[in-house]
Design a protein around this motif. Structure first.
Motif, PDB file in Angstrom:
ATOM      1  N   UNK A 103       1.000  -1.219  -0.045  1.00  0.00           N
ATOM      2  CA  UNK A 103       0.071   0.135   0.013  1.00  0.00           C
ATOM      3  C   UNK A 103       0.788   1.366   0.141  1.00  0.00           C
ATOM      4  N   UNK A 104       2.247   1.175   0.203  1.00  0.00           N
ATOM      5  CA  UNK A 104       3.081   2.208   0.259  1.00  0.00           C
ATOM      6  C   UNK A 104       3.154   2.864  -1.250  1.00  0.00           C
ATOM      7  N   UNK A 105       2.878   3.942  -1.676  1.00  0.00           N
ATOM      8  CA  UNK A 105       2.771   4.735  -2.874  1.00  0.00           C
ATOM      9  C   UNK A 105       4.110   5.169  -3.395  1.00  0.00           C
ATOM     10  N   UNK A 106       5.069   5.381  -2.342  1.00  0.00           N
ATOM     11  CA  UNK A 106       6.312   5.769  -2.513  1.00  0.00           C
ATOM     12  C   UNK A 106       7.399   4.709  -3.055  1.00  0.00           C
ATOM     13  N   UNK A 107       6.832   3.248  -2.855  1.00  0.00           N
ATOM     14  CA  UNK A 107       7.768   2.309  -3.162  1.00  0.00           C
ATOM     15  C   UNK A 107       7.619   1.743  -4.595  1.00  0.00           C
ATOM     16  N   UNK A 108       8.781   1.516  -5.570  1.00  0.00           N
ATOM     17  CA  UNK A 108       8.616   1.130  -6.952  1.00  0.00           C
ATOM     18  C   UNK A 108       7.836  -0.366  -7.131  1.00  0.00           C
ATOM     19  N   UNK A 109       7.431  -0.438  -8.378  1.00  0.00           N
ATOM     20  CA  UNK A 109       6.905  -1.780  -8.663  1.00  0.00           C
ATOM     21  C   UNK A 109       8.123  -2.860  -8.497  1.00  0.00           C
ATOM     22  N   UNK A 110       9.121  -2.593  -8.534  1.00  0.00           N
ATOM     23  CA  UNK A 110      10.356  -3.638  -8.370  1.00  0.00           C
ATOM     24  C   UNK A 110      10.427  -3.929  -7.011  1.00  0.00           C
ATOM     25  N   UNK A 111      10.393  -2.995  -6.129  1.00  0.00           N
ATOM     26  CA  UNK A 111      10.441  -3.327  -4.578  1.00  0.00           C
ATOM     27  C   UNK A 111       9.180  -4.145  -4.216  1.00  0.00           C
ATOM     28  N   UNK A 112       7.882  -3.903  -4.713  1.00  0.00           N
ATOM     29  CA  UNK A 112       6.628  -4.515  -4.185  1.00  0.00           C
ATOM     30  C   UNK A 112       7.032  -6.010  -4.939  1.00  0.00           C
ATOM     31  N   UNK A 113       7.347  -6.070  -6.189  1.00  0.00           N
ATOM     32  CA  UNK A 113       7.543  -7.379  -6.729  1.00  0.00           C
ATOM     33  C   UNK A 113       8.493  -8.307  -5.777  1.00  0.00           C
ATOM     34  N   UNK A 114       9.599  -7.688  -5.286  1.00  0.00           N
ATOM     35  CA  UNK A 114      10.462  -8.497  -4.450  1.00  0.00           C
ATOM     36  C   UNK A 114      10.022  -8.869  -3.295  1.00  0.00           C
ATOM     37  N   UNK A 115       8.830  -7.889  -2.814  1.00  0.00           N
ATOM     38  CA  UNK A 115       8.260  -8.326  -1.499  1.00  0.00           C
ATOM     39  C   UNK A 115       7.536  -9.626  -1.805  1.00  0.00           C
ATOM     40  N   UNK A 116       6.706  -9.729  -2.854  1.00  0.00           N
ATOM     41  CA  UNK A 116       6.005 -10.582  -3.577  1.00  0.00           C
ATOM     42  C   UNK A 116       6.976 -11.860  -3.112  1.00  0.00           C
ATOM     43  N   UNK A 117       8.227 -12.005  -3.688  1.00  0.00           N
ATOM     44  CA  UNK A 117       9.038 -13.107  -3.726  1.00  0.00           C
ATOM     45  C   UNK A 117       9.476 -13.446  -2.230  1.00  0.00           C
ATOM     46  N   UNK A 118       9.663 -12.303  -1.549  1.00  0.00           N
ATOM     47  CA  UNK A 118      10.149 -12.712  -0.286  1.00  0.00           C
ATOM     48  C   UNK A 118       8.712 -13.429   0.522  1.00  0.00           C
ATOM     49  N   UNK A 119       7.537 -13.268   0.417  1.00  0.00           N
ATOM     50  CA  UNK A 119       6.384 -13.788   1.162  1.00  0.00           C
ATOM     51  C   UNK A 119       6.142 -15.104   0.482  1.00  0.00           C
ATOM     52  N   UNK A 120       6.436 -15.270  -0.932  1.00  0.00           N
ATOM     53  CA  UNK A 120       6.199 -16.406  -1.430  1.00  0.00           C
ATOM     54  C   UNK A 120       7.378 -17.582  -0.751  1.00  0.00           C
ATOM     55  N   UNK A 121       8.378 -17.176  -0.442  1.00  0.00           N
ATOM     56  CA  UNK A 121       9.823 -17.845  -0.019  1.00  0.00           C
ATOM     57  C   UNK A 121       9.399 -18.270   1.445  1.00  0.00           C
ATOM     58  N   UNK A 122       8.916 -17.219   2.241  1.00  0.00           N
ATOM     59  CA  UNK A 122       8.598 -17.405   3.704  1.00  0.00           C
ATOM     60  C   UNK A 122       7.484 -18.616   3.848  1.00  0.00           C
ATOM     61  N   UNK A 123       6.372 -18.410   2.937  1.00  0.00           N
ATOM     62  CA  UNK A 123       5.332 -19.335   2.891  1.00  0.00           C
ATOM     63  C   UNK A 123       5.892 -20.697   2.718  1.00  0.00           C
ATOM     64  N   UNK A 124       6.800 -20.866   1.682  1.00  0.00           N
ATOM     65  CA  UNK A 124       7.167 -22.113   1.268  1.00  0.00           C
ATOM     66  C   UNK A 124       8.226 -22.681   2.369  1.00  0.00           C
ATOM     67  N   UNK A 125       8.866 -21.767   2.892  1.00  0.00           N
ATOM     68  CA  UNK A 125       9.862 -22.560   4.105  1.00  0.00           C
ATOM     69  C   UNK A 125       9.141 -22.730   5.124  1.00  0.00           C
TER      70      UNK A 125
END
Length: 112
Positions: free
Chosen positions: A64-86
């Motif tokens: 929801x942070x409007x100041x962050x880039x799409x790349x940063x948000x995509x990286x957050x998605x990757x981190x979330x997925x890795x934590x769920x899988x782990x």
């Protein structure tokens, strides 16, 4: 005149404060909804529910942070997925992968 300006400033501060609290409650509600949906699909133990709630709360703060880039948000998605899988067992992960719409919602991936 000073009292009028002071009253106006106080009203504005109160309005902004309530708006920020509403946003935080909204983020917490979204995070809780994600945690409950995940718990229903994979039967999470109680101790993992709080961990996933915090993870999803962090996800919504970043997304929801409007100041962050799409790349940063995509990286957050990757981190979330890795934590769920782990965190989930292979059987739990298979149950979650059987519901790709929920998995994408949980990791913050937009479905197009």
């Amino acid at each position: 005149m000073k009292k009028l300006l002071l009253s106006f400033a106080f009203c504005m501060m109160a309005t902004l404060s309530m708006s920020a609290q509403d946003k935080e409650l909204s983020l917490q509600a979204k995070a809780k909804n994600d945690m409950v949906a995940l718990a229903q699909v994979v039967n999470l133990p109680e101790n993992q529910r709080e961990d996933f709630f915090r993870l999803f709360e962090m996800k919504y703060e970043v997304m929801d942070n409007k100041e962050l880039s799409a790349e940063r948000k995509l990286e957050m998605s990757r981190v979330i997925e890795a934590k769920i899988r782990g965190t989930l067992s292979p059987q739990q992960m298979a149950q979650l992968e059987a519901n790709p719409e929920l998995l994408n919602r949980l990791i913050g991936k937009k479905i197009k």
